[in-house]
Design an enzyme around this catalytic site. Structure first.
Site, PDB file in Angstrom:
ATOM      1  N   MET A 348      44.634   3.750-113.221  1.00  0.00           N
ATOM      2  CA  MET A 348      44.720   2.819-112.095  1.00  0.00           C
ATOM      3  C   MET A 348      45.942   3.145-111.253  1.00  0.00           C
ATOM      4  O   MET A 348      47.052   3.282-111.760  1.00  0.00           O
ATOM      5  CB  MET A 348      44.795   1.377-112.622  1.00  0.00           C
ATOM      6  CG  MET A 348      45.031   0.338-111.539  1.00  0.00           C
ATOM      7  SD  MET A 348      43.705   0.338-110.313  1.00  0.00           S
ATOM      8  CE  MET A 348      44.547  -0.377-108.901  1.00  0.00           C
ATOM      9  N   HIS A 382      43.488  12.459-108.026  1.00  0.00           N
ATOM     10  CA  HIS A 382      42.803  11.260-107.521  1.00  0.00           C
ATOM     11  C   HIS A 382      43.769  10.082-107.431  1.00  0.00           C
ATOM     12  O   HIS A 382      43.857   9.406-106.398  1.00  0.00           O
ATOM     13  CB  HIS A 382      41.637  10.930-108.467  1.00  0.00           C
ATOM     14  CG  HIS A 382      40.839   9.733-108.073  1.00  0.00           C
ATOM     15  ND1 HIS A 382      39.554   9.814-107.569  1.00  0.00           N
ATOM     16  CD2 HIS A 382      41.115   8.405-108.110  1.00  0.00           C
ATOM     17  CE1 HIS A 382      39.101   8.608-107.322  1.00  0.00           C
ATOM     18  NE2 HIS A 382      40.036   7.729-107.641  1.00  0.00           N
ATOM     19  N   GLU A 383      44.495   9.822-108.521  1.00  0.00           N
ATOM     20  CA  GLU A 383      45.365   8.645-108.552  1.00  0.00           C
ATOM     21  C   GLU A 383      46.564   8.804-107.614  1.00  0.00           C
ATOM     22  O   GLU A 383      46.986   7.849-106.963  1.00  0.00           O
ATOM     23  CB  GLU A 383      45.840   8.382-109.984  1.00  0.00           C
ATOM     24  CG  GLU A 383      44.730   8.190-111.004  1.00  0.00           C
ATOM     25  CD  GLU A 383      43.756   7.087-110.637  1.00  0.00           C
ATOM     26  OE1 GLU A 383      44.155   6.134-109.937  1.00  0.00           O
ATOM     27  OE2 GLU A 383      42.585   7.176-111.049  1.00  0.00           O
TER      28      GLU A 383
END
Length: 959
Positions: A348, A382-383
């Site tokens: 996340m 991505h993060e």
């Protein structure tokens, strides 16, 4: 006090509630005296005592007022606040001071939040989000007069997840501070502010972490929990002195009080509530500084510091890369990444504090396979990318979630390709495209921009449409506009909307300005409607004719939708290429037009001239060729005139058309046969997936031919398996290591005797010596599956299930534990599958987050047992896991493998009686997949005799 009640008393008043009450009381007593009526009429004995009358009347009036006020409040709530998509806008948060006091022994927490608000219009209510919190005190202090106002009630509505604070007088326009004291439980469901456990030696201890996306910040503190309501945050937390406290920003201050410390973090820049994060735990860490002076740290479990070094190098490279790509530096003073033992997702992107599950962040050279190392690079990119796409520029509402996830997915591949060009990652991206095409071919799919009317339902939209179709459409647009223009447009977009929020239309507007192309009209057809087209291609009198129609795996025709499709094609050579927009249902052009526009040799319009549409699979659509063009294209594959990515696309499109019953299975099998000598990883990976899909349906449709099909599939893989073997070769490519693991695994599942015998020998060696070089991390999964496929409920001599369970219990490497769980339910014995499911769910041996690995590996032979088990355990599962994301895995992985209308009916009937709204879309899609395969199975039955003959011919004629 209600306006209605004041009017009833026959007076007018503009003062405070207290003054108004006294005015009303005196007015009523004086009115009674003038009428020469006894004052006991207002609630006291007839003594003539005015003060007693006033006191009695006061008690009666206040009680009457409270009842009327509560009725009035309830009516206003029902009319204005309940069931609303968004919070009312008469109070806007500007900053939060949040102080949390977790108790790791009692597993609860208390806290105080001070929220600086701007009141935009006079209001008697403050409405914000809160869920599963106990509100102890609340007050609002106006900055203009320093007057502190207490709400006359605290109304918590768990259904709508709101907290309503009504005041007796309207709050004036201006700034003020809302202060709320609250408490709650540290839940164990991996959402909101939750607890998880770690081992300190042999002792299990609690730690805490947060997961707020999408709408779970409200489980930690009362807040305006919407992405557009950005504010600054100053977080402070009490923690045991031995624990490390992390949040979005660097530590500003730390005070120790005995065995507790209060850690205060610097104030953050503007951000959304779902990006706030806190972690308390015991960690080692490694750190490095970027070229721009940003300190980057990776926090690992104690003793695993070295396993964070690879992730650290990736993060530093990604930060430098994105700062350059967007022409805008990383917007925060630090970036921490932390591995926690229990986490609901893979990772996340909280601002400045990315939280990972351990196996997604840690790299162990002995335990991590090539595929896991590659995934770490993609996930990290991505993060980190989210700190621009998502955190700096945030979607205005969850309808535009794809602006976060679709773009972060696309750019993670772009970054990985720049950092590691040898991975040929854009070829592997085709697997992403295929997954997006498959889900979007369902009638139960949804647009990329899906209207989210109730925030809690956004969880179901974190799916393949959002991530995979979203990223595929971005790639298609990038290819159409060109890399340079696309990059320039994204940089402009970042600068324009930095620290703010944006909608999809805002991005299209910037792209249109920079490129000069009407991007919005083109892209609306891809984001605002579900589905995609199949482009039918015909050659008639040297005219190429194109026709588009929506593609549905169900085979049902649909001409309602239309797309603006960027068509790319080559004609007999990659030198002869044409690009154009198909904006209508049909289109055509003469081949001579292509001849004149290309730089290649003049076209020879012979019988062998082949045409490939959707070059390098850059477009999000399928292609169906008329028979003569399909035959020519197949010959071009045999003659090796096409790239691996175009061969991939041809195979994938034929499979989809076969599944939708637009082509017979024989066409697909004959095409698969020409891929025998391929060694490209992405292409062979897709070929193996197709083998699994055909077996899944054929087991029901033509069970008598399943063994012949397996033999055919084994024969397709013999060339590549022979080239790669079991042992790695010095200097071999990363892609060879990936392919070796997947081919051996597939051969083990298919029951290839040679592979299984070798796998069992190596497995035995591994059981005797866990450090043996005889079984590498890349080939270990194939050996585990071979052991499980030989495992049954009556075989107790070093039974595969027990052996894997022993490996799981003894290993402290998260990579090994994940690998075991992915194989634990692959047995061909249904009773062993049931044991595996009970291990995953009923026992406490497996962390909740890791159940998904086992569910995804349920064998074809175990699907009926798994369904019976799910029905028996459904109430238990719901009670244990609630309506979170985990529940969708149970449905998808256990329901989807079936292939009959009877089973689809049975599933629908069960869930009609055991319905939960949290899985509604997921359930409908899963049942639709069952019916699609049932229809395909019926089609295969009609072709059975010809298929059996073809399979034997293809299998044994190539020996």
């Amino acid at each position: 006090m209600s306006e209605l009640w004041v009017k009833h008393c026959g007076i007018s008043h503009t003062g405070s509630f207290k003054d108004l009450g006294m005015t009303v009381l005196v007015s009523q007593v004086n009115r009674l005296r003038k009428m020469k009526k006894p004052v006991h009429g207002v609630g006291c004995a007839s003594t003539g005592d005015t003060s007693a009358a006033l006191s009695a009347y006061c008690a009666s009036a206040v009680m009457s007022h409270k009842k009327m006020e509560k009725k009035q409040q309830k009516k206003i709530m029902e009319q204005e606040f309940k069931g609303q998509t968004r919070l009312p806008k008469f109070a806007i948060p500007k900053s939060y001071n949040l102080y949390l006091q977790p108790d790791l022994f009692a597993c609860n927490f208390s806290g105080t939040v001070e929220i600086r608000l701007t009141i935009t219009e006079p209001t008697s209510f403050i409405v914000l989000n809160s869920l599963e919190l106990i509100i102890h005190e609340a007050s609002f202090t106006s900055e203009s007069n320093d007057q502190k106002c207490l709400p006359i009630d605290v109304v918590v509505d768990d259904e709508d997840e709101i907290l309503v604070l009504p005041f007796d007088e309207p709050i004036s326009v201006g700034d003020g501070v809302l202060k709320i004291e609250f408490s709650g439980s540290l839940n164990e469901h991996l959402r909101g502010f939750y607890r998880c456990t770690y081992l300190d030696g042999e002792t299990k201890k609690n730690m805490v972490a947060t997961q707020f996306e999408a709408v779970d910040a409200r489980r930690c503190f009362p807040c305006w929990d919407e992405p557009a309501l950005k504010a600054t945050f100053r977080v402070a937390i009490d923690a045991p002195v031995e624990l490390t406290a992390l949040s979005n920003m660097p530590v500003a201050d730390e005070k120790i009080h005995g065995n507790i410390k209060t850690v205060t973090f610097q104030e953050s820049p503007l951000m959304s509530t779902y990006l706030v994060a806190v972690v308390l735990g015991v960690f080692d860490h490694v750190e490095q500084t970027t070229s721009d002076g940003i300190k980057v740290r990776v926090y690992c479990p104690k003793g695993k510091r070295d396993e964070g070094k690879y992730a650290l190098s990736l993060a530093v490279k990604s930060l430098d890369l994105f700062s350059q790509y967007f022409s805008m530096g990383y917007p925060l003073p630090k970036l921490d990444m932390v591995a926690v033992p229990e986490f609901s997702g893979g990772a996340m992107e909280n601002n400045g504090l990315i939280i990972f599950r351990e196996n997604e962040l840690l790299q162990n050279d002995l335990m991590s396979s090539a595929s896991r190392k590659q995934r770490l690079a993609i996930v990290m990119a991505h993060e980190v990318a989210h700190h621009w796409f998502g955190n700096l520029v945030t979607m205005e509402w969850w309808t535009h979630l794809w602006l976060n996830e679709g773009f972060a997915t696309w750019i993670s591949y772009l970054a990985t390709d720049i950092m590691f060009p040898e991975l040929k990652i854009w070829a592997q991206f085709l697997q992403m495209v295929t997954s997006g095409l498959r889900i979007d071919a369902l009638q139960g799919s949804h647009p990329i921009e899906i209207e989210v009317k109730y925030a809690r339902l956004v969880n179901e939209t974190f799916d393949d449409v959002c991530y995979k179709k979203g990223s595929s459409v971005v790639r298609m647009l990038q290819g159409y506009l060109g890399d340079a223009i696309f990059q320039k447009s994204l940089s402009a977009y970042m600068k324009r909307y930095a620290w703010g929020n944006a909608k999809t239309e805002d991005l299209w507007s910037v792209l249109s300005e920079v490129s000069g192309v009407r991007v919005n009209s083109m892209m609306d057809s891809w984001t605002k409607q579900k589905g995609y087209p199949v482009i039918s291609v015909k050659l008639k009198d040297q005219f190429l004719e194109f026709e588009q129609a929506q593609f549905l795996s169900s085979g049902q025709a649909s001409n309602d939708a239309n797309w603006i499709v960027p068509i790319t094609l080559i004609l007999g050579s990659y030198k002869r290429r044409k690009t154009f927009l198909l904006e209508t249902e049909v289109g055509r052009f003469h081949l001579s037009d292509l001849d004149q526009s290309s730089n290649g040799d003049p076209i020879s319009f012979g019988e062998d001239l082949w045409i490939k549409v959707n070059v390098e699979q850059s477009g999000f659509y399928r292609v169906k060729y008329e028979n003569k063009l399909a035959a020519r294209l197949k010959k071009a594959v045999v003659d090796n005139q096409l790239s691996a990515t175009d061969k991939f696309g041809i195979l994938d499109d034929v499979f989809a058309l076969c599944e939708s019953c637009e082509l017979p299975l024989s066409n697909l099998l004959s095409l698969m046969d020409v891929y025998r000598k391929e060694l490209d990883y992405a292409l062979l990976s897709r070929l193996m997936d197709i083998c699994y899909s055909i077996l899944e349906v054929s087991t029901d449709a033509i069970p008598g031919s399943v063994n012949d099909l397996k033999a055919f599939f084994i024969s397709l893989l013999q060339f590549s398996a022979g080239k790669l073997g079991w042992e790695s070769v010095p200097g071999e490519s990363h892609l060879d290591a990936l392919l070796r693991g997947e081919i051996l695994l597939t051969l083990a599942v298919l029951g290839h005797d040679g592979t299984i015998n070798e796998a069992m020998n190596r497995f035995e060696a591994f059981l005797n010596d866990r450090n043996t070089p005889f079984l590498s991390a890349d080939t270990r999964k194939a050996a585990y599956v071979a052991a499980m496929r030989n495992s049954n409920s009556t075989n107790t001599k070093r039974d595969g299930f027990e052996s894997l369970l022993k490996i799981y219990r003894e290993s402290d490497a998260v990579q090994e534990k994940e690998r075991v769980l992915r194989c634990i339910a692959t047995s061909s014995d249904p009773e062993v599958v049931e044991d595996a499911l009970n291990l995953l769910v009923v026992s406490d041996a497996v962390r909740d987050q890791d159940i998904v690995y086992g569910l995804a590996g349920i064998s074809l032979e175990g699907r009926e047992m798994a369904w019976r088990w799910l029905k028996e355990k459904w109430s238990f599962i719901l009670n244990k896991y609630g309506d979170g994301l985990l529940i969708t895995h149970f449905v998808r992985d256990i329901v989807s493998p079936f292939c009959s209308h009877e089973k689809a009916d049975e599933i629908e009937e069960f869930f009609a009686e055991h319905w939960t709204g949290a899985i509604d879309m997921n359930l409908k899609q899963s049942i639709e997949k069952v019916r699609i395969k049932a229809r395909w199975a019926e089609s295969i039955v009609k072709q059975e005799s010809s298929i059996e003959e073809l399979v034997q011919q293809l299998t044994y004629s190539n020996k």
